[in-house]
Scaffold this active site. Structure first.
Site, PDB file in Angstrom:
ATOM      1  N   LYS A  20       0.866  -9.369  11.661  1.00 30.59           N
ATOM      2  CA  LYS A  20       1.698  -8.358  11.154  1.00 30.59           C
ATOM      3  C   LYS A  20       2.197  -7.465  12.361  1.00 30.59           C
ATOM      4  O   LYS A  20       3.440  -7.212  12.657  1.00 30.59           O
ATOM      5  CB  LYS A  20       1.122  -7.517   9.893  1.00 30.59           C
ATOM      6  N   SER A  21       1.089  -6.827  13.056  1.00 34.79           N
ATOM      7  CA  SER A  21       1.444  -5.988  14.116  1.00 34.79           C
ATOM      8  C   SER A  21       2.435  -6.606  15.191  1.00 34.79           C
ATOM      9  O   SER A  21       3.489  -6.157  15.655  1.00 34.79           O
ATOM     10  CB  SER A  21       0.086  -5.611  14.758  1.00 34.79           C
ATOM     11  N   ARG A  25       6.721  -6.063  16.554  1.00 32.57           N
ATOM     12  CA  ARG A  25       7.125  -5.772  17.767  1.00 32.57           C
ATOM     13  C   ARG A  25       7.937  -7.095  18.332  1.00 32.57           C
ATOM     14  O   ARG A  25       8.983  -6.536  18.887  1.00 32.57           O
ATOM     15  CB  ARG A  25       5.833  -5.439  18.451  1.00 32.57           C
ATOM     16  N   GLY A 103       4.159   1.550   7.172  1.00 32.00           N
ATOM     17  CA  GLY A 103       4.154   2.651   8.302  1.00 32.00           C
ATOM     18  C   GLY A 103       4.549   2.113   9.721  1.00 32.00           C
ATOM     19  O   GLY A 103       5.290   2.847  10.401  1.00 32.00           O
ATOM     20  N   ARG A 131       2.878   9.942   3.944  1.00 29.71           N
ATOM     21  CA  ARG A 131       2.082   9.507   5.163  1.00 29.71           C
ATOM     22  C   ARG A 131       2.506  10.525   6.017  1.00 29.71           C
ATOM     23  O   ARG A 131       3.860  10.838   6.167  1.00 29.71           O
ATOM     24  CB  ARG A 131       2.178   8.141   5.336  1.00 29.71           C
ATOM     25  N   GLN A 177       0.717   2.951  16.726  1.00 27.82           N
ATOM     26  CA  GLN A 177       2.146   3.279  16.165  1.00 27.82           C
ATOM     27  C   GLN A 177       2.843   4.402  16.832  1.00 27.82           C
ATOM     28  O   GLN A 177       3.786   4.454  17.260  1.00 27.82           O
ATOM     29  CB  GLN A 177       1.949   3.814  14.559  1.00 27.82           C
ATOM     30  N   ASP A 342      -8.222  -1.168  10.503  1.00 20.77           N
ATOM     31  CA  ASP A 342      -7.946  -2.087   9.330  1.00 20.77           C
ATOM     32  C   ASP A 342      -9.223  -2.555   8.632  1.00 20.77           C
ATOM     33  O   ASP A 342      -8.870  -3.111   7.642  1.00 20.77           O
ATOM     34  CB  ASP A 342      -6.604  -2.729   9.506  1.00 20.77           C
ATOM     35  N   LYS A 369      -3.940   6.270   5.275  1.00 18.44           N
ATOM     36  CA  LYS A 369      -3.245   4.937   5.492  1.00 18.44           C
ATOM     37  C   LYS A 369      -2.816   4.808   3.994  1.00 18.44           C
ATOM     38  O   LYS A 369      -2.539   5.584   3.316  1.00 18.44           O
ATOM     39  CB  LYS A 369      -4.654   3.950   5.572  1.00 18.44           C
ATOM     40  N   ARG A 415      -5.128  -3.851   1.741  1.00 18.40           N
ATOM     41  CA  ARG A 415      -6.444  -3.987   2.196  1.00 18.40           C
ATOM     42  C   ARG A 415      -7.699  -3.661   1.375  1.00 18.40           C
ATOM     43  O   ARG A 415      -8.869  -4.261   1.371  1.00 18.40           O
ATOM     44  CB  ARG A 415      -6.753  -3.387   3.521  1.00 18.40           C
TER      45      ARG A 415
HETATM   46  C1  S3P Z   1      -0.929  -0.619  13.305  1.00 18.19           C
HETATM   47  C2  S3P Z   1      -1.763   0.103  13.922  1.00 18.19           C
HETATM   48  C3  S3P Z   1      -2.653   0.997  12.910  1.00 18.19           C
HETATM   49  C4  S3P Z   1      -2.948   0.009  11.874  1.00 18.19           C
HETATM   50  C5  S3P Z   1      -1.771  -0.415  11.324  1.00 18.19           C
HETATM   51  C6  S3P Z   1      -0.848  -1.398  12.247  1.00 18.19           C
HETATM   52  C7  S3P Z   1       0.262  -1.016  14.375  1.00 18.19           C
HETATM   53  O1  S3P Z   1      -2.298   2.291  12.515  1.00 18.19           O
HETATM   54  O2  S3P Z   1      -3.983   0.817  10.968  1.00 18.19           O
HETATM   55  O3  S3P Z   1      -2.257  -1.459  10.031  1.00 18.19           O
HETATM   56  O4  S3P Z   1       0.824  -2.250  13.836  1.00 18.19           O
HETATM   57  O5  S3P Z   1       0.441  -0.351  15.264  1.00 18.19           O
HETATM   58  P1  S3P Z   1      -2.247   3.708  13.290  1.00 18.19           P
HETATM   59  O6  S3P Z   1      -1.284   3.622  14.583  1.00 18.19           O
HETATM   60  O7  S3P Z   1      -1.639   4.637  12.511  1.00 18.19           O
HETATM   61  O8  S3P Z   1      -3.729   3.674  13.631  1.00 18.19           O
END
Ligand code: S3P
Length: 457
Positions: A20-21, A25, A103, A131, A177, A342, A369, A415
């Site tokens: 996902k992350s 990007r 987020g 959030r 993030q 996570d 979260k 989660r």
């Molecule tokens: C993420 C960063 C994390 C993580 C989120 C995904 C990302 O959050 O908990 O599920 O893709 O950059 P934070 O940047 O708030 O720690």
């Protein structure tokens, strides 16, 4: 969703939906590149679909067939001003951009929008609108954008500016993030933007994706693990590139935990992302015995490999030849929190089944979260019969817990739903998790189907 206990987990997954992350990007950077990028194994999550929808609203052309996404990027640099009149490359959206539950979509896209000279609104679902967003508003305003919010929460009204001023920004929270938001804004700023990571190392996918697309970054790390990441802004365009997203390690984490805790299990998952900023969880499982990495390789600037897990740990006892699980210690604090962020609710569930239990401290971020994950984890573990202490910044669960089936509330958090599905498999009796099926779609829509195919009862 009703879940009955399982005897073991067995099977072989030749692939997994994309991380996902990384998918967020890849899509964002491809939209800022010039030309056509083909992204393979794009995440099937609702979160990543939200990113694509927002980018399309901003003028990037996007086609999706199954898990392949083709992005026709509009360009981000000075030379990309096709009309030659200073017009923005992405264009002003005609309505609010809906980030859903995501987020990452909101915080990363805010960085991009801050660098475009038009007004836009980012909003999301009820959870996302609670959030904290000051963490991105502050650096973006320092760079010259204007961001209005209600008490530091979404909806965010962004008035972007081009060029933004470059900044040197020390992260006040260990957040990938926030780091990524500033780097993406810095990409279109005048001069060199530097993000300083002091507290802890956070996931570095943005840095890797940017490098894969040929954007020069300078990364310096000193002896105290303080990292400085610098990007030169407005250096002209960068070209589209094809990209393959590795399997999502944070989704696989739930399957690995179930396999590890059920004696006789044997699970092999191929093509899992093994980025070193994301593998602390696997290291924890590896210390219990029974986890092996195979065929480790580099693909598109990320490390990828196959993971094999045998059932060796847990209260029901497995075949752990060296007694590693017995001697394990599950204490998480300090810099490790960011690397496990996570997976912490899941680690608490796993710890409850080991002799040592689990203790998580310094993890106040979990409260902001998709749900308050400390309170949700404590409440659900207690409902299943575990002995748990709640702290403002974490929790402690006593090991060797004999979990029993219960009716649980996942609080709409994917989660939490998946962590307690694992708990349900090792419990006695049936567990019911409210709304679980709906909420896992946020990151791993295939979760229950896959689990069903792997579980033996
Ligand atoms: C993420 C960063 C994390 C993580 C989120 C995904 C990302 O959050 O908990 O599920 O893709 O950059 P934070 O940047 O708030 O720690």
């Amino acid at each position: 969703m009703k879940i009955r206990p399982a005897r073991r987990l067995a099977g072989h997954l030749p692939g997994l939906p994309g991380d996902k992350s990384v998918s967020h990007r890849a899509a964002l950077v491809a939209a800022l590149a010039r030309g056509r990028s083909v992204i393979e194994n794009y995440s099937t999550s609702e979160d990543c679909a939200a990113t694509l929808r927002c980018l399309a609203q901003l003028g990037a052309r996007i086609e999706r067939t199954a898990n392949t996404v083709v992005v026709e990027g509009v360009g981000a640099g000075e030379g990309d001003d096709r009309a030659g009149d200073g017009a923005p490359l992405l264009h002003e959206p005609s309505s609010a951009l809906d980030c859903g539950n995501s987020g990452t979509t909101m915080r990363l896209l805010a960085g991009v929008l801050a660098a475009h000279p038009f007004a836009s609104t980012l909003t999301g679902d009820a959870s996302l609108r609670t959030r904290p967003m000051r963490r991105i508003i502050a650096p973006l305003e320092l760079m010259g954008a204007r961001v209005r919010s209600v008490d530091g929460r979404a909806p965010l009204h962004i008035e972007g500016r081009r060029p933004l001023a470059a900044v040197r920004y020390e992260l006040p929270v260990a957040s990938a993030q926030v780091k990524s938001c500033v780097l993406l804004a810095g990409l279109c700023a005048q001069g060199r933007t530097t993000v300083v990571e002091t507290e802890a190392r956070t996931r570095d996918h943005t840095e890797r994706v940017l490098r894969h697309f040929g954007v020069p970054l300078e990364i310096r790390e000193d002896a105290a693990s303080r990292r400085e990441i610098s990007v030169e802004g407005l250096r002209g365009s960068f070209a589209a590139r094809d990209f393959k997203v590795p399997g999502d390690i944070s989704s696989a984490a739930f399957l690995f935990a179930a396999a590890m805790l059920l004696p006789g299990s044997d699970l092999r998952v191929e093509g899992v992302g093994l980025n070193p900023t994301r593998t602390a969880y696997l290291e924890r499982l590896r210390a219990l015995g029974g986890l092996r990495l195979e065929n480790v390789r580099e693909e598109c600037a990320e490390t990828v490999g196959d993971v094999r897990v045998r059932g060796v740990a847990g209260r029901r006892g497995g075949k752990d030849d060296e007694g590693q699980a017995e001697r394990a210690s599950f204490v998480v604090r300090g810099a490790e929190v960011a690397e496990l962020i996570d997976e912490l609710p899941l680690l608490a569930v796993v710890g409850s089944q080991l002799a040592c239990g689990a203790e998580i401290r310094g993890a106040g971020e979990l409260r902001v979260k998709e749900s308050d994950r400390i309170s949700a984890t404590v409440e659900n573990l207690r409902a299943m019969g575990a002995e748990v202490t709640e702290y403002e910044d974490g929790l402690r669960v006593v090991g060797g817990a004999r979990l029993r089936g219960a009716r649980l509330d996942a609080r709409g958090d994917h989660r939490i739903a998946m962590a307690f599905s694992v708990a349900a498999l090792v419990a006695e009796g049936e567990t019911e998790i409210i709304d679980a099926e709906e909420c896992v779609g946020v990151s791993f829509p295939e979760f229950f189907k896959l689990l069903d195919a792997l579980v033996e009862r």
